[in-house]
Structures are given as structure tokens and as C-alpha cells.
Design a protein around this motif. Sequence first.
Motif, PDB file in Angstrom:
ATOM      1  N   HIS A  21       0.849  -1.186   0.000  1.00  0.00           N
ATOM      2  CA  HIS A  21       0.000   0.000   0.000  1.00  0.00           C
ATOM      3  C   HIS A  21       0.892   1.246   0.000  1.00  0.00           C
ATOM      4  CE1 HIS A  21      -3.577  -2.387   0.759  1.00  0.00           C
ATOM      5  NE2 HIS A  21      -2.974  -2.958   1.778  1.00  0.00           N
ATOM      6  N   ARG A  22       0.602   2.177  -0.878  1.00  0.00           N
ATOM      7  CA  ARG A  22       1.425   3.380  -0.997  1.00  0.00           C
ATOM      8  C   ARG A  22       1.440   4.183   0.298  1.00  0.00           C
ATOM      9  NH1 ARG A  22      -0.472   7.948  -5.099  1.00  0.00           N
ATOM     10  NH2 ARG A  22      -2.099   8.022  -3.485  1.00  0.00           N
ATOM     11  N   ASP A  23       0.287   4.317   0.951  1.00  0.00           N
ATOM     12  CA  ASP A  23       0.227   5.096   2.184  1.00  0.00           C
ATOM     13  C   ASP A  23       1.103   4.486   3.277  1.00  0.00           C
ATOM     14  OD1 ASP A  23      -1.445   7.043   1.197  1.00  0.00           O
ATOM     15  OD2 ASP A  23      -3.279   6.005   1.802  1.00  0.00           O
ATOM     16  N   ALA A  24       1.132   3.153   3.350  1.00  0.00           N
ATOM     17  CA  ALA A  24       1.962   2.486   4.350  1.00  0.00           C
ATOM     18  C   ALA A  24       3.437   2.734   4.063  1.00  0.00           C
ATOM     19  CB  ALA A  24       1.663   0.993   4.377  1.00  0.00           C
ATOM     20  N   ARG A  25       3.828   2.651   2.786  1.00  0.00           N
ATOM     21  CA  ARG A  25       5.234   2.908   2.426  1.00  0.00           C
ATOM     22  C   ARG A  25       5.618   4.345   2.742  1.00  0.00           C
ATOM     23  NH1 ARG A  25       3.677   0.396  -2.375  1.00  0.00           N
ATOM     24  NH2 ARG A  25       3.823   2.404  -3.474  1.00  0.00           N
ATOM     25  N   GLN A  26       4.745   5.275   2.378  1.00  0.00           N
ATOM     26  CA  GLN A  26       5.055   6.676   2.617  1.00  0.00           C
ATOM     27  C   GLN A  26       5.146   6.983   4.106  1.00  0.00           C
ATOM     28  OE1 GLN A  26       2.038   8.844   0.461  1.00  0.00           O
ATOM     29  NE2 GLN A  26       3.093   8.634  -1.513  1.00  0.00           N
ATOM     30  N   SER A  27       4.276   6.381   4.910  1.00  0.00           N
ATOM     31  CA  SER A  27       4.316   6.607   6.358  1.00  0.00           C
ATOM     32  C   SER A  27       5.618   6.082   6.948  1.00  0.00           C
ATOM     33  CB  SER A  27       3.120   5.925   7.030  1.00  0.00           C
ATOM     34  OG  SER A  27       1.904   6.514   6.619  1.00  0.00           O
ATOM     35  N   ALA A  28       6.099   4.936   6.449  1.00  0.00           N
ATOM     36  CA  ALA A  28       7.367   4.385   6.939  1.00  0.00           C
ATOM     37  C   ALA A  28       8.529   5.314   6.592  1.00  0.00           C
ATOM     38  CB  ALA A  28       7.596   2.995   6.340  1.00  0.00           C
ATOM     39  N   VAL A 120      -2.958   2.701  18.151  1.00  0.00           N
ATOM     40  CA  VAL A 120      -4.424   2.821  18.191  1.00  0.00           C
ATOM     41  C   VAL A 120      -4.934   3.422  16.883  1.00  0.00           C
ATOM     42  CG1 VAL A 120      -6.338   4.049  19.266  1.00  0.00           C
ATOM     43  CG2 VAL A 120      -4.620   2.930  20.689  1.00  0.00           C
ATOM     44  N   LEU A 121      -4.288   4.486  16.410  1.00  0.00           N
ATOM     45  CA  LEU A 121      -4.728   5.134  15.180  1.00  0.00           C
ATOM     46  C   LEU A 121      -4.532   4.216  13.975  1.00  0.00           C
ATOM     47  CD1 LEU A 121      -5.828   7.645  13.791  1.00  0.00           C
ATOM     48  CD2 LEU A 121      -3.483   8.513  13.638  1.00  0.00           C
ATOM     49  N   ALA A 122      -3.379   3.531  13.922  1.00  0.00           N
ATOM     50  CA  ALA A 122      -3.101   2.645  12.793  1.00  0.00           C
ATOM     51  C   ALA A 122      -4.035   1.443  12.789  1.00  0.00           C
ATOM     52  CB  ALA A 122      -1.652   2.176  12.836  1.00  0.00           C
ATOM     53  N   ALA A 123      -4.274   0.861  13.954  1.00  0.00           N
ATOM     54  CA  ALA A 123      -5.142  -0.308  14.025  1.00  0.00           C
ATOM     55  C   ALA A 123      -6.587   0.052  13.735  1.00  0.00           C
ATOM     56  CB  ALA A 123      -5.036  -0.956  15.410  1.00  0.00           C
ATOM     57  N   TRP A 124      -6.964   1.275  14.069  1.00  0.00           N
ATOM     58  CA  TRP A 124      -8.346   1.707  13.850  1.00  0.00           C
ATOM     59  C   TRP A 124      -8.624   1.913  12.365  1.00  0.00           C
ATOM     60  CZ3 TRP A 124     -12.511   2.220  17.002  1.00  0.00           C
ATOM     61  CH2 TRP A 124     -13.609   2.922  16.508  1.00  0.00           C
ATOM     62  N   ASP A 125      -7.674   2.521  11.664  1.00  0.00           N
ATOM     63  CA  ASP A 125      -7.912   2.885  10.276  1.00  0.00           C
ATOM     64  C   ASP A 125      -7.311   1.912   9.269  1.00  0.00           C
ATOM     65  OD1 ASP A 125      -9.372   5.212  10.789  1.00  0.00           O
ATOM     66  OD2 ASP A 125      -7.548   6.329  11.160  1.00  0.00           O
ATOM     67  N   GLY A 126      -6.322   1.086   9.698  1.00  0.00           N
ATOM     68  CA  GLY A 126      -5.700   0.182   8.748  1.00  0.00           C
ATOM     69  C   GLY A 126      -4.597   0.879   7.969  1.00  0.00           C
ATOM     70  N   PRO A 127      -3.973   0.177   7.005  1.00  0.00           N
ATOM     71  CA  PRO A 127      -2.813   0.725   6.300  1.00  0.00           C
ATOM     72  C   PRO A 127      -3.136   1.835   5.318  1.00  0.00           C
ATOM     73  CG  PRO A 127      -3.429  -1.390   5.353  1.00  0.00           C
ATOM     74  CD  PRO A 127      -4.305  -1.181   6.565  1.00  0.00           C
ATOM     75  N   THR A 128      -4.412   1.983   4.932  1.00  0.00           N
ATOM     76  CA  THR A 128      -4.748   2.976   3.914  1.00  0.00           C
ATOM     77  C   THR A 128      -5.696   4.060   4.427  1.00  0.00           C
ATOM     78  OG1 THR A 128      -6.595   1.632   3.138  1.00  0.00           O
ATOM     79  CG2 THR A 128      -4.472   1.280   2.070  1.00  0.00           C
ATOM     80  N   GLY A 129      -6.066   4.012   5.702  1.00  0.00           N
ATOM     81  CA  GLY A 129      -7.034   4.975   6.214  1.00  0.00           C
ATOM     82  C   GLY A 129      -6.382   6.085   6.999  1.00  0.00           C
ATOM     83  N   SER A 130      -6.757   7.329   6.687  1.00  0.00           N
ATOM     84  CA  SER A 130      -6.297   8.503   7.429  1.00  0.00           C
ATOM     85  C   SER A 130      -4.782   8.509   7.621  1.00  0.00           C
ATOM     86  CB  SER A 130      -7.011   8.585   8.783  1.00  0.00           C
ATOM     87  OG  SER A 130      -8.404   8.676   8.610  1.00  0.00           O
ATOM     88  N   ALA A 131      -4.051   8.193   6.542  1.00  0.00           N
ATOM     89  CA  ALA A 131      -2.589   8.166   6.642  1.00  0.00           C
ATOM     90  C   ALA A 131      -2.038   9.535   6.998  1.00  0.00           C
ATOM     91  CB  ALA A 131      -1.987   7.666   5.329  1.00  0.00           C
ATOM     92  N   TRP A 132      -2.724  10.607   6.550  1.00  0.00           N
ATOM     93  CA  TRP A 132      -2.236  11.951   6.844  1.00  0.00           C
ATOM     94  C   TRP A 132      -2.315  12.249   8.334  1.00  0.00           C
ATOM     95  CZ3 TRP A 132      -5.865  15.432   8.815  1.00  0.00           C
ATOM     96  CH2 TRP A 132      -7.206  15.058   8.691  1.00  0.00           C
ATOM     97  N   GLN A 133      -3.319  11.706   9.025  1.00  0.00           N
ATOM     98  CA  GLN A 133      -3.395  11.869  10.472  1.00  0.00           C
ATOM     99  C   GLN A 133      -2.268  11.114  11.162  1.00  0.00           C
ATOM    100  OE1 GLN A 133      -7.346  10.557  11.495  1.00  0.00           O
ATOM    101  NE2 GLN A 133      -8.296  12.476  10.861  1.00  0.00           N
ATOM    102  N   PHE A 134      -1.979   9.931  10.673  1.00  0.00           N
ATOM    103  CA  PHE A 134      -0.899   9.128  11.239  1.00  0.00           C
ATOM    104  C   PHE A 134       0.437   9.846  11.094  1.00  0.00           C
ATOM    105  CE2 PHE A 134       2.267   5.712  11.092  1.00  0.00           C
ATOM    106  CZ  PHE A 134       1.931   4.990  12.227  1.00  0.00           C
ATOM    107  N   ARG A 135       0.667  10.431   9.934  1.00  0.00           N
ATOM    108  CA  ARG A 135       1.932  11.140   9.713  1.00  0.00           C
ATOM    109  C   ARG A 135       2.017  12.389  10.584  1.00  0.00           C
ATOM    110  NH1 ARG A 135       0.885  10.685   3.324  1.00  0.00           N
ATOM    111  NH2 ARG A 135       1.034   8.408   3.193  1.00  0.00           N
ATOM    112  N   GLY A 136       0.883  13.053  10.776  1.00  0.00           N
ATOM    113  CA  GLY A 136       0.884  14.208  11.666  1.00  0.00           C
ATOM    114  C   GLY A 136       1.246  13.823  13.087  1.00  0.00           C
TER     115      GLY A 136
END
Length: 274
Positions: A21-28, A120-136
Motif C-alpha cells: 500500500h502506498r500510504d503504508a510505504r510513505q508513512s514508513a 491505536v490510530l493505525a489499528a483503527w484505520d488500517g494501512p490505507t485509512g487517514s494516513a495523513w493523520q498518522f503522519r501528523g
Amino acid sequence: MPLALVMIRMPVAASLALLRHRDARQSAVVALVIAVLATWFAPDTASSWLDWTRILLAVGVGALGVLMLIAARDHTIQLAERQQCLIGDGVLVLIAIVLSATFTFGAAIVFSIGFSLLAVLAAWDGPTGSAWQFRGLLGVTIPIWVWTALQAWDWGLLVLVPLAVLAFISDGHVRDAATARGSDTTTHAGTKLSRRAHRLGSWLGILGSALLILTIGLVSDATDTWVALGAIGAIVCVGIDAGLPGSGTAAARRSISLCDAGLAWIAFCWMVSL
């Protein structure tokens, strides 16, 4: 092959598969970049190669732990495999906490709290959900953890918290504007706002962040040059977004990129100014 290696290989493979998933790669990548910048710009600290190794290793282990936690929620794999992912996640978290404790006990506590929020945020949304919140959230937790570990703590880091709040609001508005189908869209609170109103809300959030660091910079020991550069960069991003014409998907992506760039620049300049 030994049973232990088989049990380790499966959860690791399931976790790394999420990187498709692109969002997961970008977050890493974002987590790694923030850790490097926070270590590099830690005030009054000369980080040794051992410090760098422990910090980057803890970030890598923590990132794999988050991926394992997400993989454990995948109901397409067998229950035994999900249980192995949970066990592996617990082991990795323990390793990362021990690595943090080699710096200071406080660093271990900060890592535990930060990882819990991210998990909590990652498990709630999964690898593609609300990635911008995770990065923030990464932009707040990693610098605080790194500076605590290097004993370079500065109370000015707490300014990253209100900056993150303003970033969530601004990013939320610009993404709502991008997904609006008609002349208006409904927010989570049920209030109807036009696409233009969403964009205005995003710009106000960015300008509010610039005003915040300028105000605090005047009454603190922050370096004026970097504070000014952060505010100017944010204003430039808003000006470009407001001045460039266009509509549709391309324009929406451009607005999101400019918003993210402005907010990230403000946070970076503030951290360096300390």
C-alpha cells in the motif's frame, strides 16, 4: 526449517506485505525522515554513531510492530497467524522499549506512550485509512521521543502539539474540499460547507500556525530567522494555492500537497529554531 524460524517468518512476511500500500510505504519513509531530522537538529547534542544506530533501530522495530498489529486485524488470514502477529508485535514493542531505556528511563516512557497512540490510530484505520493523520502524529511523537532520549529536551517542543491540532483541522478541510461533489459538502458534524469555505478553512489553519510560531518566537529563545522562514514558507504555500487556477482531481491534489508542505515546513522550521 526450525519451528521458531517459521513462526517468526510468517508474521514478518504478513507485515511487510502491507507495504504494497502506498500510504503504508510513505508513512514508513516519513517516520525515518522525521527521526533523522530530529536527531540531526537536536540542540546542544553531538549524537554518536551508537546513538544513531539505537534510534534508527528503534524506529524500524516500532514501524514493524505497527505493521504487525495491523496484520493481526486482517480476517483473511487464519486465527493462528493473527495470534502470531500479536505475539510478534508484543516482542518488537518490548525490544524498542528496551532500546529506548538504554538512553533514559524517560525515553522508554515517552516511546511507550507515543507507540500506543500510533498503534491505536493505525489499528483503527488500517494501512490505507487517514494516513495523513498518522503522519501528523509521527511529527509530534518522534521529535519528543528523540530529544528525550538524547537529553536535549526543550519545552518549545510542546508547541508541536497545537501545531498538530491546527494541521489536522487544515488537512481535514482541504481533503473535504477535494472530495466535495457539488457546491457544498457535509462535515462530520453535519454542517454543510461549500468547497470554497473548506479551502478557506484550510488556509486559515495554515496562517494560524504561522501566527502561532511567530507569537511564541517573540517571547522565547527560538531563532528568529527560522521562525520567520517557517511563517514565510506557509504564506507562500497559501498564496500559490489561492492564486493558481484550476479544478478537478489535479487541482485538488495540488491543494493537498501545498497544504501538507506548508504545515510540514512550519513544524520543521520551529523544531530547528529551538
